[in-house]
Design a protein around this motif. Sequence first.
Motif, mmCIF file in Angstrom:
data_model
loop_
_atom_site.group_PDB
_atom_site.id
_atom_site.type_symbol
_atom_site.label_atom_id
_atom_site.label_comp_id
_atom_site.label_asym_id
_atom_site.label_seq_id
_atom_site.Cartn_x
_atom_site.Cartn_y
_atom_site.Cartn_z
ATOM 1 N N MET A 68 -27.008 -26.393 -6.583
ATOM 2 C CA MET A 68 -26.583 -25.142 -7.449
ATOM 3 C C MET A 68 -25.802 -25.593 -8.251
ATOM 4 O O MET A 68 -24.736 -26.072 -7.909
ATOM 5 N N ARG A 69 -25.795 -25.463 -9.638
ATOM 6 C CA ARG A 69 -24.815 -25.971 -10.650
ATOM 7 C C ARG A 69 -24.118 -24.650 -11.163
ATOM 8 O O ARG A 69 -24.997 -23.576 -11.525
ATOM 9 N N VAL A 70 -22.891 -24.560 -11.296
ATOM 10 C CA VAL A 70 -22.046 -23.362 -11.712
ATOM 11 C C VAL A 70 -21.120 -24.003 -12.891
ATOM 12 O O VAL A 70 -20.666 -25.023 -12.737
ATOM 13 N N LEU A 71 -20.744 -23.030 -13.786
ATOM 14 C CA LEU A 71 -19.759 -23.434 -14.725
ATOM 15 C C LEU A 71 -18.447 -22.602 -14.371
ATOM 16 O O LEU A 71 -18.388 -21.456 -13.980
ATOM 17 N N ALA A 72 -17.317 -23.576 -14.119
ATOM 18 C CA ALA A 72 -16.184 -23.081 -13.682
ATOM 19 C C ALA A 72 -14.999 -23.289 -14.718
ATOM 20 O O ALA A 72 -14.996 -24.125 -15.340
ATOM 21 N N ARG A 73 -13.988 -22.376 -14.773
ATOM 22 C CA ARG A 73 -12.779 -22.299 -15.654
ATOM 23 C C ARG A 73 -11.838 -23.279 -14.731
ATOM 24 O O ARG A 73 -11.638 -23.008 -13.499
ATOM 25 N N ILE A 74 -11.253 -24.017 -15.461
ATOM 26 C CA ILE A 74 -10.061 -25.102 -15.027
ATOM 27 C C ILE A 74 -8.791 -24.425 -15.424
ATOM 28 O O ILE A 74 -8.525 -24.183 -16.291
ATOM 29 N N GLU A 75 -8.106 -24.138 -14.267
ATOM 30 C CA GLU A 75 -6.694 -23.424 -14.616
ATOM 31 C C GLU A 75 -5.546 -24.007 -13.660
ATOM 32 O O GLU A 75 -5.747 -24.690 -12.652
ATOM 33 N N ARG A 76 -4.520 -24.027 -14.651
ATOM 34 C CA ARG A 76 -3.403 -24.756 -13.930
ATOM 35 C C ARG A 76 -2.313 -23.562 -13.601
ATOM 36 O O ARG A 76 -1.904 -22.757 -14.561
ATOM 37 N N PRO A 77 -2.062 -23.440 -12.048
ATOM 38 C CA PRO A 77 -1.030 -22.414 -12.035
ATOM 39 C C PRO A 77 0.372 -22.866 -12.182
ATOM 40 O O PRO A 77 0.918 -23.824 -12.205
ATOM 41 N N ALA A 120 -15.799 -26.589 -16.689
ATOM 42 C CA ALA A 120 -16.863 -27.992 -16.083
ATOM 43 C C ALA A 120 -17.573 -27.182 -15.370
ATOM 44 O O ALA A 120 -17.667 -26.299 -14.765
ATOM 45 N N TRP A 121 -18.814 -28.022 -15.453
ATOM 46 C CA TRP A 121 -20.153 -27.797 -14.576
ATOM 47 C C TRP A 121 -19.914 -28.440 -13.352
ATOM 48 O O TRP A 121 -19.402 -29.493 -13.239
ATOM 49 N N LEU A 122 -19.987 -27.718 -12.339
ATOM 50 C CA LEU A 122 -20.329 -28.263 -10.887
ATOM 51 C C LEU A 122 -21.088 -28.231 -10.025
ATOM 52 O O LEU A 122 -22.064 -27.024 -10.464
ATOM 53 N N ALA A 123 -21.582 -29.004 -9.361
ATOM 54 C CA ALA A 123 -22.561 -29.069 -8.470
ATOM 55 C C ALA A 123 -22.186 -28.776 -7.095
ATOM 56 O O ALA A 123 -21.378 -29.832 -6.547
ATOM 57 N N CYS A 124 -22.340 -27.701 -6.508
ATOM 58 C CA CYS A 124 -21.530 -27.049 -5.326
ATOM 59 C C CYS A 124 -22.548 -27.484 -3.956
ATOM 60 O O CYS A 124 -23.728 -27.384 -4.169
ATOM 61 N N GLY A 125 -21.783 -27.795 -2.887
ATOM 62 C CA GLY A 125 -22.381 -27.913 -1.643
ATOM 63 C C GLY A 125 -22.229 -26.578 -0.850
ATOM 64 O O GLY A 125 -21.877 -25.507 -1.326
ATOM 65 N N ALA A 126 -22.522 -26.835 0.563
ATOM 66 C CA ALA A 126 -22.452 -25.590 1.162
ATOM 67 C C ALA A 126 -21.187 -25.134 1.766
ATOM 68 O O ALA A 126 -20.227 -25.942 1.795
ATOM 69 N N GLU A 170 -5.828 -32.339 -7.939
ATOM 70 C CA GLU A 170 -5.286 -31.201 -6.899
ATOM 71 C C GLU A 170 -4.282 -30.462 -7.280
ATOM 72 O O GLU A 170 -3.373 -30.604 -8.279
ATOM 73 N N GLY A 171 -4.416 -29.452 -6.681
ATOM 74 C CA GLY A 171 -3.537 -28.223 -6.856
ATOM 75 C C GLY A 171 -3.864 -27.290 -7.986
ATOM 76 O O GLY A 171 -3.353 -26.341 -7.787
ATOM 77 N N ARG A 172 -4.720 -27.794 -8.915
ATOM 78 C CA ARG A 172 -5.384 -26.942 -9.964
ATOM 79 C C ARG A 172 -6.339 -25.832 -9.289
ATOM 80 O O ARG A 172 -6.711 -25.977 -7.980
ATOM 81 N N VAL A 173 -6.703 -24.862 -10.135
ATOM 82 C CA VAL A 173 -7.764 -23.882 -9.459
ATOM 83 C C VAL A 173 -8.945 -23.765 -10.291
ATOM 84 O O VAL A 173 -8.982 -23.842 -11.514
ATOM 85 N N LEU A 174 -10.079 -23.663 -9.606
ATOM 86 C CA LEU A 174 -11.476 -23.660 -10.448
ATOM 87 C C LEU A 174 -11.836 -22.144 -10.116
ATOM 88 O O LEU A 174 -11.815 -21.761 -9.056
ATOM 89 N N ARG A 175 -12.166 -21.251 -11.258
ATOM 90 C CA ARG A 175 -12.706 -20.031 -11.203
ATOM 91 C C ARG A 175 -14.133 -19.773 -11.474
ATOM 92 O O ARG A 175 -14.636 -20.268 -12.354
ATOM 93 N N PHE A 176 -14.836 -19.594 -10.372
ATOM 94 C CA PHE A 176 -16.464 -19.232 -10.476
ATOM 95 C C PHE A 176 -16.838 -18.392 -9.389
ATOM 96 O O PHE A 176 -16.188 -18.347 -8.374
ATOM 97 N N GLY A 177 -17.905 -17.551 -10.130
ATOM 98 C CA GLY A 177 -18.585 -16.842 -8.791
ATOM 99 C C GLY A 177 -17.584 -15.590 -8.249
ATOM 100 O O GLY A 177 -17.739 -14.936 -7.320
ATOM 101 N N GLY A 178 -16.578 -15.349 -9.307
ATOM 102 C CA GLY A 178 -15.630 -14.117 -8.781
ATOM 103 C C GLY A 178 -14.699 -14.581 -7.775
ATOM 104 O O GLY A 178 -13.993 -13.879 -7.052
ATOM 105 N N ALA A 179 -14.464 -15.524 -7.825
ATOM 106 C CA ALA A 179 -13.427 -16.528 -6.727
ATOM 107 C C ALA A 179 -12.713 -17.346 -7.218
ATOM 108 O O ALA A 179 -13.066 -18.173 -8.143
ATOM 109 N N ASP A 180 -11.524 -17.716 -6.593
ATOM 110 C CA ASP A 180 -10.499 -18.923 -7.027
ATOM 111 C C ASP A 180 -10.717 -19.833 -5.916
ATOM 112 O O ASP A 180 -10.217 -19.473 -4.882
#
Length: 99
Positions: A1-10, A30-36, A67-77
Amino acid sequence: MRVLARIERPVQSETPHGGRTVSYDHLGMAWLACGARRRRERSEGGQATRGVETMSATCRADARIAEGRVLRFGGADWTIRGVDADGPGRMKLTLERVR
């Protein structure tokens, strides 16, 4: 499954009352191909047990993903816990979400 994620720096800052607050700077998408997803319980130093979800994902190589940055997709951080090369122009990410 591919999802579009926001790249954010805390970004942490101190409040006028001596506390700390976290805000997020939007760096791009960024487009991500997510695993289980994998779930487990974790307890830290006598505190209440917390649920932790982990997931691996792959994407194109991008200097904004670190590392340490946040990806937001699917309603979760999801916090990026690991970044490894996965072939030419590809990255393998280890993501974690605490509930």
